[in-house]
Design a protein around this motif. Structure first.
Motif, PDB file in Angstrom:
ATOM      1  N   ALA A  58       0.833  -1.200   0.000  1.00 38.76           N
ATOM      2  CA  ALA A  58       0.000   0.000   0.000  1.00 38.76           C
ATOM      3  C   ALA A  58       0.871   1.254   0.000  1.00 38.76           C
ATOM      4  O   ALA A  58       0.613   2.212  -0.743  1.00 38.76           O
ATOM      5  CB  ALA A  58      -0.936  -0.005   1.207  1.00 38.76           C
ATOM      6  N   THR A 117      -7.531  -1.146  -0.611  1.00 40.60           N
ATOM      7  CA  THR A 117      -7.378  -1.225  -2.064  1.00 40.60           C
ATOM      8  C   THR A 117      -6.448  -2.369  -2.435  1.00 40.60           C
ATOM      9  O   THR A 117      -6.710  -3.120  -3.372  1.00 40.60           O
ATOM     10  CB  THR A 117      -6.844   0.110  -2.622  1.00 40.60           C
ATOM     11  OG1 THR A 117      -7.766   1.145  -2.296  1.00 40.60           O
ATOM     12  CG2 THR A 117      -6.642   0.057  -4.119  1.00 40.60           C
ATOM     13  N   VAL A 136      -1.614   3.721  -2.036  1.00 39.10           N
ATOM     14  CA  VAL A 136      -3.044   3.420  -1.969  1.00 39.10           C
ATOM     15  C   VAL A 136      -3.343   2.892  -0.572  1.00 39.10           C
ATOM     16  O   VAL A 136      -2.440   2.617   0.214  1.00 39.10           O
ATOM     17  CB  VAL A 136      -3.478   2.384  -3.040  1.00 39.10           C
ATOM     18  CG1 VAL A 136      -3.233   2.917  -4.444  1.00 39.10           C
ATOM     19  CG2 VAL A 136      -2.763   1.055  -2.841  1.00 39.10           C
ATOM     20  N   SER A 137      -4.618   2.712  -0.267  1.00 36.56           N
ATOM     21  CA  SER A 137      -4.984   2.192   1.051  1.00 36.56           C
ATOM     22  C   SER A 137      -4.771   0.675   1.108  1.00 36.56           C
ATOM     23  O   SER A 137      -4.709  -0.001   0.080  1.00 36.56           O
ATOM     24  CB  SER A 137      -6.451   2.503   1.352  1.00 36.56           C
ATOM     25  OG  SER A 137      -7.288   1.723   0.528  1.00 36.56           O
TER      26      SER A 137
END
Length: 164
Positions: free
Chosen positions: A134, A143, A139-140
């Motif tokens: 991540a 995700t 990104v999270s």
């Protein structure tokens, strides 16, 4: 690391070059694009060598490579990957099974959407954790998890089709 800046960087390139090329190939699916990504990665890493050297130079260069790949994808938006059927079949008599397995993985990865492919490469081929992946992709964790789940489901489907 001892020696001059250039000597240190030359040793780094010799050590990490094959690894970065493998990562670039898995992310791009195209050898010439992968080689270009690695060359640009080395150029940028050299310019920031003092900063890269203070941390983990390999991780720093990998992050540069992934970011370059993302930037190129964003710039093109429409990208033609090498067709899975045109990837080399590569059969080395002494390592035929290993080579065939690797080629199959590359062919299957080429069929995944780019975001899913990046997650699979970082998580499963490079062994990064979900949080490291991540962070690397900015990104999270959610995700990463969803891309990973979708990618693995798609790979299972593709493998099942290939075995029938």
């Amino acid at each position: 690391m001892s020696g001059s800046r250039d000597e240190q960087f030359e040793a780094f390139v010799a050590d990490v070059g094959p690894y970065l090329l493998r990562v670039a190939l898995l992310l791009s699916g195209d050898r010439s694009q992968a080689e270009d990504l690695v060359q640009t990665t080395f150029e940028r890493t050299y310019r920031s060598w003092e900063r890269a050297r203070r941390t983990d130079p390999r991780a720093y260069a990998r992050k540069v490579l992934v970011n370059l790949r993302i930037d190129r994808w964003r710039g093109l938006r429409l990208e033609v990957l090498t067709s899975p059927d045109t990837l080399p079949e590569g059969t080395t008599p002494s390592h035929a099974d290993t080579v065939d397995g690797r080629n199959e993985v590359v062919r299957l990865l080429a069929e995944l959407p780019l975001a899913q492919r990046r997650v699979v490469v970082l998580r499963h081929l490079l062994g990064l954790t979900e949080s490291e992946t991540a962070k690397e992709l900015a990104v999270s964790i959610g995700t990463v998890k969803s891309h990973n789940a979708r990618a693995l489901a798609r790979l299972r489907t593709l493998l099942t089709k290939g075995q029938q």
